[in-house]
Design a protein around this motif. Structure first.
Motif, short mmCIF file in Angstrom:
data_model
loop_
_atom_site.label_atom_id
_atom_site.label_comp_id
_atom_site.label_asym_id
_atom_site.label_seq_id
_atom_site.Cartn_x
_atom_site.Cartn_y
_atom_site.Cartn_z
N PHE A 31 0.78 -1.18 0.06
CA PHE A 31 0.09 0.10 0.26
C PHE A 31 0.73 1.41 0.10
O PHE A 31 0.56 2.20 -0.82
CB PHE A 31 -0.96 0.12 1.08
N GLN A 32 1.84 1.31 0.93
CA GLN A 32 2.78 2.39 0.87
C GLN A 32 3.35 2.68 -0.32
O GLN A 32 3.63 3.87 -0.99
CB GLN A 32 3.88 2.35 2.08
N ASP A 33 3.87 1.57 -1.02
CA ASP A 33 4.51 1.76 -2.31
C ASP A 33 3.67 2.43 -3.31
O ASP A 33 3.86 3.22 -4.18
CB ASP A 33 5.27 0.73 -2.88
N THR A 34 2.30 1.84 -3.32
CA THR A 34 1.33 2.10 -4.25
C THR A 34 0.78 3.48 -4.13
O THR A 34 0.78 4.27 -5.09
CB THR A 34 0.17 1.13 -4.17
N LEU A 35 0.71 4.03 -3.02
CA LEU A 35 0.36 5.52 -2.50
C LEU A 35 1.43 6.37 -3.06
O LEU A 35 1.01 7.27 -3.68
CB LEU A 35 0.10 5.25 -0.90
N LYS A 36 2.59 5.97 -2.84
CA LYS A 36 3.61 6.95 -3.41
C LYS A 36 3.36 7.24 -4.79
O LYS A 36 3.50 8.32 -5.56
CB LYS A 36 5.02 6.30 -3.11
N GLU A 37 3.25 6.12 -5.60
CA GLU A 37 3.24 6.16 -7.22
C GLU A 37 1.97 6.79 -7.50
O GLU A 37 2.03 7.50 -8.42
CB GLU A 37 3.27 4.53 -7.78
#
Length: 104
Positions: A31-37
């Motif tokens: 989720f954190q990686d996806t949110l960043k993108e």
């Protein structure tokens, strides 16, 4: 030396982590990686963040935030609403956009 205190097998067994904790951690990092993108403007990641909020993947369920992210993505491609209720990872393809245009 079965009971050795160095890097023996007994030390590994005492540090076992339940699989559910490992999966939860992976989902949280996903989720954190996806949110960043998504914040950087990636349309697919915006849809994925919305889906993750909707179903609670790596983050507590929040339908209001899911709607906000889906609205943001729909400004670029209106067909994303077709996947708003789908599980994370199901994306609106270009063919979905063409189908909407053909039915108009």
């Amino acid at each position: 030396m079965e009971n050795g205190n160095s890097s023996g097998g007994g030390e590994r067994q005492s540090r076992r982590v339940p699989l559910s904790d490992v999966v939860s951690d992976c989902l949280r990092r996903w989720f954190q990686d996806t949110l960043k993108e998504a914040k950087a403007g990636d349309l697919s990641m915006q849809v994925l963040v919305a889906q993750m909020y909707f179903y609670g993947y790596g983050i507590p369920k929040d339908h209001q935030k899911a709607s906000i992210w889906m609205t943001r993505a729909s400004r670029v491609r209106s067909s994303v609403w077709k996947v708003s209720g789908k599980r994370p990872g199901y994306n609106a393809s270009d063919s979905d956009s063409e189908e909407l245009l053909d039915n108009s």
